[in-house]
Design an enzyme around this catalytic site. Sequence first.
Site, short mmCIF file in Angstrom:
data_model
loop_
_atom_site.label_atom_id
_atom_site.label_comp_id
_atom_site.label_asym_id
_atom_site.label_seq_id
_atom_site.Cartn_x
_atom_site.Cartn_y
_atom_site.Cartn_z
N LEU A 93 0.82 -1.21 0.00
CA LEU A 93 0.00 0.00 0.00
C LEU A 93 0.85 1.26 0.00
O LEU A 93 0.42 2.30 -0.48
CB LEU A 93 -0.92 0.01 1.23
CG LEU A 93 -1.94 -1.14 1.33
CD1 LEU A 93 -2.67 -1.07 2.67
CD2 LEU A 93 -2.92 -1.09 0.18
N GLY A 96 7.46 4.28 3.64
CA GLY A 96 7.98 5.52 4.21
C GLY A 96 9.38 5.33 4.73
O GLY A 96 10.03 4.32 4.45
N GLY A 97 9.84 6.29 5.50
CA GLY A 97 11.19 6.24 6.00
C GLY A 97 11.44 5.15 7.01
O GLY A 97 12.56 4.67 7.16
N MET A 98 10.38 4.74 7.73
CA MET A 98 10.54 3.74 8.78
C MET A 98 10.04 2.35 8.39
O MET A 98 10.55 1.36 8.88
CB MET A 98 9.76 4.18 10.04
CG MET A 98 10.39 5.32 10.79
SD MET A 98 11.78 4.81 11.82
CE MET A 98 10.93 3.82 13.06
N ALA A 99 9.04 2.29 7.52
CA ALA A 99 8.37 1.01 7.32
C ALA A 99 7.69 0.93 5.96
O ALA A 99 7.55 1.92 5.25
CB ALA A 99 7.34 0.79 8.43
N GLU A 100 7.27 -0.29 5.64
CA GLU A 100 6.44 -0.57 4.48
C GLU A 100 5.07 -1.00 4.99
O GLU A 100 4.96 -1.60 6.06
CB GLU A 100 7.04 -1.70 3.64
CG GLU A 100 8.49 -1.51 3.25
CD GLU A 100 9.25 -2.80 3.07
OE1 GLU A 100 10.42 -2.73 2.69
OE2 GLU A 100 8.67 -3.89 3.33
N LYS A 119 2.07 -3.32 8.81
CA LYS A 119 3.20 -2.39 8.74
C LYS A 119 4.47 -3.12 9.16
O LYS A 119 4.54 -3.68 10.27
CB LYS A 119 2.94 -1.20 9.67
CG LYS A 119 3.92 -0.06 9.52
CD LYS A 119 3.41 1.16 10.29
CE LYS A 119 4.24 2.40 10.03
NZ LYS A 119 3.67 3.60 10.71
N ASP A 225 2.55 14.58 13.81
CA ASP A 225 2.58 14.64 12.34
C ASP A 225 1.15 14.71 11.79
O ASP A 225 0.76 13.90 10.95
CB ASP A 225 3.32 13.42 11.78
CG ASP A 225 3.81 13.65 10.36
OD1 ASP A 225 4.01 14.83 9.99
OD2 ASP A 225 3.99 12.67 9.62
#
Length: 399
Positions: A93, A96-100, A119, A225
């Site tokens: 889906l 990002g910088g930390m996770a898929e 995640k 955020d």
Amino acid sequence: MKVVGVVTKVAGKSLGWLVGVGAGLGVLGLVLVVLGIARRPAGAAAMPAGADTSLPGRTSTGMGVATPRVTTQTPATESDGQVLGRYQLIRQLGAGGMAEVYLARSLGEAGFAKQVALKLLHPHLMGTQVAVDHFLDEARLASNLTHPNIVQIIDLGKVDTTYFIAMEYVDGPDLERVLMAARDAGRPVPLPVAMTILRRVCDGLDFAHHASAADGTPLGLVHRDVKSANVLMSKRGEVKVADFGIAKATTQLHTTQLGETKGTPSKMAPEQRMGNPVDARRRVPVAAIGYEIFTGTLVNLDLAHALHKGFEGWPHLAPPSQLRADLPPELDEIILGALAFEPEKRPASCHALEERLAQVASAHGLVADDKAVARWLASELGNVRVDTDPVAHADTRIA
């Protein structure tokens, strides 16, 4: 002509030399491959095509995105579905910088299956304790938030070296994409729908700000955020705040250092951008979402913008009613007041902001139910951009 001839001659010799070297290296490489295969222990499996040995537990997809290692703890019900623990992955889906994040099925007994958003912490961060603590904080904190306007956390776990969070799957786009489609087409969001979405975001955040742990201890939670990309819209007209990955709380494992900044620069309150303590009672980004959804105009709150234009007249935005004639003028003071540079000039809480919005909604008939929101969303979905490469939506947060 002589110069050209000399250059051509030299180039030809150089090219011939390079071709010769390349051919030699190719032969040497073939010999090494053969020797490697011959020396592999009996029964050892060959490395699959496309495997990326620099990221243990991941195989490259060819798009710069890694897919999770398949584990056979729970058999897949479809031949093309990879399985992580009891979760069968369907498709990615986003990243990002930390996770898929993947759409997945939770598999259970007697054919039970439920769609979830799974995640997965990036593999290169698994050995970084700060990153792992961030990931665990998100799941632990958000698991206390049971509210219709917040994405629910279902599970937290680890399979081999892969940490995962299973979340409620919201079948629909994020608000940012919908607003982008409407803005590109020159279609304003219907005022009752815009007001309803903003009020529901306020409700979800206010609940989070006052949430407590199971033992009654206040969490002191602040979502750092808040932006339209972290507001999910379901096709049934639901509005849900997502991504508490960089939330601040009094009980978190990872502690933010003095002066450390976390969030999206263009959507931060000034004090947050400067690394000062953030206060759940005064949420500038909520008002930024309101300005964007009412007027269709993007808001940039980055201090670099302020340094260019000056702090006088912050946030350097026209009154909303000047950009949209059908807006009640009362919204000018409410929205711009919530965007004030000085925290003490803003509403004391998301609840206080929502109450003021409710008064305007009641006075002007700007009320919509889930069905009305769903109808508006359905009218926009055909224009919402869906990228084939999930990496295109990697976040731009500072974390």
